[in-house]
Design an enzyme around this catalytic site. Structure first.
Site, PDB file in Angstrom:
ATOM      1  N   ARG A  12      39.975 -39.457  24.133  1.00 24.04           N
ATOM      2  CA  ARG A  12      40.182 -39.394  25.584  1.00 24.04           C
ATOM      3  C   ARG A  12      41.491 -40.100  26.005  1.00 24.04           C
ATOM      4  O   ARG A  12      41.485 -41.078  26.755  1.00 24.04           O
ATOM      5  CB  ARG A  12      38.996 -39.982  26.341  1.00 24.04           C
ATOM      6  CG  ARG A  12      37.626 -39.507  25.905  1.00 24.04           C
ATOM      7  CD  ARG A  12      37.351 -38.049  26.133  1.00 24.04           C
ATOM      8  NE  ARG A  12      37.281 -37.663  27.524  1.00 24.04           N
ATOM      9  CZ  ARG A  12      36.188 -37.708  28.277  1.00 24.04           C
ATOM     10  NH1 ARG A  12      35.079 -38.196  27.765  1.00 24.04           N
ATOM     11  NH2 ARG A  12      36.211 -37.332  29.532  1.00 24.04           N
ATOM     12  N   CYS A  29      35.315 -42.171  23.732  1.00 27.24           N
ATOM     13  CA  CYS A  29      33.847 -42.088  23.783  1.00 27.24           C
ATOM     14  C   CYS A  29      33.398 -41.235  22.596  1.00 27.24           C
ATOM     15  O   CYS A  29      34.203 -40.841  21.755  1.00 27.24           O
ATOM     16  CB  CYS A  29      33.403 -41.477  25.114  1.00 27.24           C
ATOM     17  SG  CYS A  29      33.816 -39.739  25.258  1.00 27.24           S
ATOM     18  N   LYS A  38      28.273 -33.922  39.730  1.00 27.04           N
ATOM     19  CA  LYS A  38      28.749 -35.257  39.318  1.00 27.04           C
ATOM     20  C   LYS A  38      30.281 -35.276  39.268  1.00 27.04           C
ATOM     21  O   LYS A  38      30.916 -36.209  39.785  1.00 27.04           O
ATOM     22  CB  LYS A  38      28.198 -35.589  37.941  1.00 27.04           C
ATOM     23  CG  LYS A  38      28.867 -36.780  37.254  1.00 27.04           C
ATOM     24  CD  LYS A  38      28.238 -37.125  35.927  1.00 27.04           C
ATOM     25  CE  LYS A  38      28.780 -36.301  34.787  1.00 27.04           C
ATOM     26  NZ  LYS A  38      30.084 -36.734  34.247  1.00 27.04           N
ATOM     27  N   ASN A  39      30.870 -34.234  38.667  1.00 29.92           N
ATOM     28  CA  ASN A  39      32.319 -34.265  38.428  1.00 29.92           C
ATOM     29  C   ASN A  39      33.155 -33.883  39.646  1.00 29.92           C
ATOM     30  O   ASN A  39      34.376 -33.910  39.587  1.00 29.92           O
ATOM     31  CB  ASN A  39      32.668 -33.383  37.228  1.00 29.92           C
ATOM     32  CG  ASN A  39      32.138 -33.979  35.934  1.00 29.92           C
ATOM     33  OD1 ASN A  39      31.699 -35.137  35.927  1.00 29.92           O
ATOM     34  ND2 ASN A  39      32.141 -33.206  34.870  1.00 29.92           N
ATOM     35  N   ASP A  94      31.646 -28.517  28.667  1.00 27.20           N
ATOM     36  CA  ASP A  94      30.442 -29.288  29.016  1.00 27.20           C
ATOM     37  C   ASP A  94      29.163 -28.491  28.841  1.00 27.20           C
ATOM     38  O   ASP A  94      28.073 -29.046  28.991  1.00 27.20           O
ATOM     39  CB  ASP A  94      30.531 -29.804  30.461  1.00 27.20           C
ATOM     40  CG  ASP A  94      31.597 -30.868  30.600  1.00 27.20           C
ATOM     41  OD1 ASP A  94      31.946 -31.204  31.745  1.00 27.20           O
ATOM     42  OD2 ASP A  94      32.116 -31.329  29.559  1.00 27.20           O
ATOM     43  N   ARG A 133      23.054 -40.161  32.623  1.00 32.58           N
ATOM     44  CA  ARG A 133      24.394 -40.268  33.244  1.00 32.58           C
ATOM     45  C   ARG A 133      24.713 -39.028  34.069  1.00 32.58           C
ATOM     46  O   ARG A 133      25.431 -39.100  35.053  1.00 32.58           O
ATOM     47  CB  ARG A 133      25.473 -40.454  32.166  1.00 32.58           C
ATOM     48  CG  ARG A 133      25.471 -41.818  31.482  1.00 32.58           C
ATOM     49  CD  ARG A 133      26.630 -41.930  30.520  1.00 32.58           C
ATOM     50  NE  ARG A 133      27.849 -41.467  31.176  1.00 32.58           N
ATOM     51  CZ  ARG A 133      28.804 -40.779  30.546  1.00 32.58           C
ATOM     52  NH1 ARG A 133      28.690 -40.489  29.271  1.00 32.58           N
ATOM     53  NH2 ARG A 133      29.876 -40.393  31.199  1.00 32.58           N
TER      54      ARG A 133
HETATM   55  C1  EPZ Z   1      36.689 -34.021  32.951  1.00 35.67           C
HETATM   56  O1  EPZ Z   1      37.064 -35.038  32.034  1.00 35.67           O
HETATM   57  C2  EPZ Z   1      35.173 -34.103  33.038  1.00 35.67           C
HETATM   58  N1  EPZ Z   1      34.764 -35.425  33.531  1.00 35.67           N
HETATM   59  C3  EPZ Z   1      34.565 -33.864  31.650  1.00 35.67           C
HETATM   60  O2  EPZ Z   1      33.140 -33.850  31.802  1.00 35.67           O
HETATM   61  C4  EPZ Z   1      35.003 -32.487  31.165  1.00 35.67           C
HETATM   62  O3  EPZ Z   1      34.519 -32.276  29.850  1.00 35.67           O
HETATM   63  C5  EPZ Z   1      36.539 -32.408  31.154  1.00 35.67           C
HETATM   64  O4  EPZ Z   1      37.051 -32.709  32.477  1.00 35.67           O
HETATM   65  C6  EPZ Z   1      37.040 -31.025  30.763  1.00 35.67           C
HETATM   66  O5  EPZ Z   1      36.532 -30.073  31.643  1.00 35.67           O
HETATM   67  C7  EPZ Z   1      34.869 -35.680  34.863  1.00 35.67           C
HETATM   68  O6  EPZ Z   1      35.324 -34.874  35.643  1.00 35.67           O
HETATM   69  C8  EPZ Z   1      34.381 -37.024  35.313  1.00 35.67           C
HETATM   70  P1  EPZ Z   1      40.569 -33.619  30.793  1.00 35.67           P
HETATM   71  P2  EPZ Z   1      38.640 -35.392  31.859  1.00 35.67           P
HETATM   72  O7  EPZ Z   1      41.536 -34.652  31.219  1.00 35.67           O
HETATM   73  O8  EPZ Z   1      39.319 -35.354  33.160  1.00 35.67           O
HETATM   74  C9  EPZ Z   1      43.140 -34.234  26.917  1.00 35.67           C
HETATM   75  C10 EPZ Z   1      30.917 -34.459  31.352  1.00 35.67           C
HETATM   76  O9  EPZ Z   1      30.180 -34.197  30.377  1.00 35.67           O
HETATM   77  N2  EPZ Z   1      43.859 -35.257  27.705  1.00 35.67           N
HETATM   78  O10 EPZ Z   1      40.616 -32.274  31.424  1.00 35.67           O
HETATM   79  O11 EPZ Z   1      38.725 -36.645  31.049  1.00 35.67           O
HETATM   80  C11 EPZ Z   1      41.760 -34.698  26.513  1.00 35.67           C
HETATM   81  O12 EPZ Z   1      41.807 -35.445  25.306  1.00 35.67           O
HETATM   82  C12 EPZ Z   1      32.365 -34.853  31.109  1.00 35.67           C
HETATM   83  O13 EPZ Z   1      30.566 -34.397  32.557  1.00 35.67           O
HETATM   84  C13 EPZ Z   1      45.020 -35.818  27.186  1.00 35.67           C
HETATM   85  O14 EPZ Z   1      45.435 -35.482  26.084  1.00 35.67           O
HETATM   86  O15 EPZ Z   1      39.097 -34.172  30.948  1.00 35.67           O
HETATM   87  C14 EPZ Z   1      41.036 -33.401  26.319  1.00 35.67           C
HETATM   88  O16 EPZ Z   1      41.377 -32.886  25.035  1.00 35.67           O
HETATM   89  C15 EPZ Z   1      32.703 -34.951  29.630  1.00 35.67           C
HETATM   90  N3  EPZ Z   1      45.675 -36.750  27.923  1.00 35.67           N
HETATM   91  C16 EPZ Z   1      41.673 -32.472  27.357  1.00 35.67           C
HETATM   92  O17 EPZ Z   1      42.901 -33.099  27.736  1.00 35.67           O
HETATM   93  C17 EPZ Z   1      45.234 -37.147  29.166  1.00 35.67           C
HETATM   94  O18 EPZ Z   1      45.887 -37.987  29.813  1.00 35.67           O
HETATM   95  C18 EPZ Z   1      40.800 -32.262  28.581  1.00 35.67           C
HETATM   96  O19 EPZ Z   1      40.640 -33.492  29.201  1.00 35.67           O
HETATM   97  C19 EPZ Z   1      44.041 -36.578  29.668  1.00 35.67           C
HETATM   98  C20 EPZ Z   1      43.375 -35.632  28.927  1.00 35.67           C
END
Ligand code: EPZ
Length: 418
Positions: A121, A116, A22-23, A305, A397
């Protein structure tokens, strides 16, 4: 609201075939916005999140349909539009359209994606990354307006290796003249797969999988066929179920290297794991042991995850385990549901202390988010009696008919529609 009913205690045996991740597929679909010919993605699962991303493409005038397990996408008639909150609230990954829209049209507009269940996020890293490419960004009235008329290549430093921000900056620079360098980027396999997809379609993205990526801008990308990588999180979910209840469960199609952080934990807990080129076999141990400490980290650390699923496993392993969630500030909510089943879990901020019991007791529980819901299914596979998981739309999802996979393995599980 559909529910999944599980009668726990059935041992699992057989093979699960893992489909596309998915990701990886979500950013690749978004990337098609900058490709003016047909793209076919193979072995894609039917998931609600993927359907949500296809709707975004169709709403802009693109073609985006499932044909069996393939996705046929063609954005030659796609026009940019403001991705409103009806999309961004159901699919946070809709944010991934910013990069490709800027690449293709030098402008992009989305409504603020909400937080969420698992956390606020924030998107500051996405916006600061795009600003490093001289994108002019105005935020207000719940919308993000990006003006890329003066976009130019540059050096982008991410304060945190955000998966989504790394993907957005890669896509925003793919058609940008010159060289863009991204520092402190995410190293997840899904990043490598997006880069590989772009390169197969004629782009030049180098260094994916390391903390420094270089993008050499090209004039355009071609269409073509692509097989996204398999879903390491779905695979890990089944491995954890196998470690709990598996006589012998074969997880087929996934690269074992992507799951080393998990398999190491399961081996330490007494499960027997063997690997081949694209296959992992797991057998459970009747003497499941606690795992002293697990901390979620960006790849190649333990994946956030799989944290809920591992916790459901540890809740039924003798001894005391500690799980620390470093990525999302609210990702232990599902433990309240496990406690209803008799789990002895104490959560203090980002730390869960789990005192394992032999078996939990089945009861009615509710899924509140995608991976938390999967953890409740895993818990129910082992628990005494019947477990009913409601709000299974959260699970749909990211898992294609999760109950079917477990039925094939011998579990007593079914979906109740009412
Ligand atoms: C991706 O989300 C995945 N989703 C998530 O999977 C996964 O948990 C996450 O990466 C971490 O591996 C998809 O790829 C669609 P991040 P993403 O930006 O890109 C902080 C699932 O269950 N952050 O790496 O949103 C954030 O708060 C989902 O399939 C900021 O602070 O994750 C978090 O603490 C859930 N500012 C950390 O970084 C930003 O602009 C990691 O988030 C962006 C993120």
């Amino acid at each position: 609201m559909e529910r999944i009913r599980i009668t726990g205690g059935k041992f699992l045996e057989g093979k699960v075939k893992i489909k596309g991740a998915k990701n990886a597929i979500l950013p690749i679909i978004a990337c098609c916005i900058m490709i003016k010919s047909e793209v076919i993605l193979h072995e894609c699962p039917h998931l609600a999140d993927i359907e949500s991303m296809l709707k975004i493409i169709r709403a802009g005038g693109g073609v985006a349909e499932y044909e069996g397990d393939s996705l046929v996408i063609n954005c030659k008639n796609f026009s940019p539009y403001c991705i409103d909150d009806s999309y961004t609230c159901t699919l946070r990954a809709s944010l991934f359209v910013l990069g490709p829209m800027l690449s293709a049209f030098k402008s992009a507009s989305v409504c603020y994606p909400g937080g969420c269940e698992i956390g606020l996020r924030p998107i500051d890293l996405h916006l600061s990354g795009l600003k490093s490419l001289s994108v002019n960004i105005e935020c207000g009235n719940g919308r993000i307006e990006c003006d890329g008329l003066n976009m130019k290549n540059g050096d982008v430093f991410l304060d945190f290796p955000s998966v989504g921000a790394t993907e957005n900056v890669i896509m925003a620079s793919t058609l940008l003249d010159g060289t863009t360098r991204i520092y402190n980027c995410a190293k997840e396999p899904e990043i490598c797969d997006l880069a590989n997809f772009i390169n197969v379609m004629g782009g030049k993205v180098l260094g994916a999988g390391t903390d420094r990526i270089t993008v050499e801008g090209v004039k355009s990308l071609s269409g073509g066929r692509y097989f996204p990588i398999k879903d390491r999180i779905v695979a890990g979910t089944h491995l954890i179920a196998g470690a709990l209840m598996g006589k012998e469960v074969v997880v087929d199609g996934v690269n074992p290297a992507f799951l080393i952080p998990l398999t190491e934990k399961l081996i330490g807990s007494g499960a027997k794991i063997s690997t081949e080129l694209r296959r992992i076999t797991v057998k459970n141990s009747s003497q499941r042991r606690a795992v002293k400490r697990t901390e979620t980290q960006p790849y190649p650390g333990f994946p956030t995850d799989l944290q809920p699923q591992l916790t459901a496993y540890l809740a039924q392993c003798r001894g005391c385990s500690i799980v620390v969630e470093n990525l999302f500030e609210n990702r232990f909510n599902y433990t309240l549901q496990l406690q209803k089943m008799g789990a002895d879990i104490t959560v203090r901020n980002r730390v869960a202390i789990i005192k394992g019991v032999k078996r939990l007791k089945g009861c009615e529980v509710e899924a509140k988010d995608l991976r938390g819901g999967a953890s409740l299914v895993i818990a129910g596979l082992c628990a005494e009696g019947i477990t009913e998981v409601s709000s299974v739309h959260h699970i749909d999802r990211g898992y294609e008919n999760i109950e079917n996979d477990f039925i094939m393995l011998g579990a007593q599980i079914k979906r109740l529609k009412n």
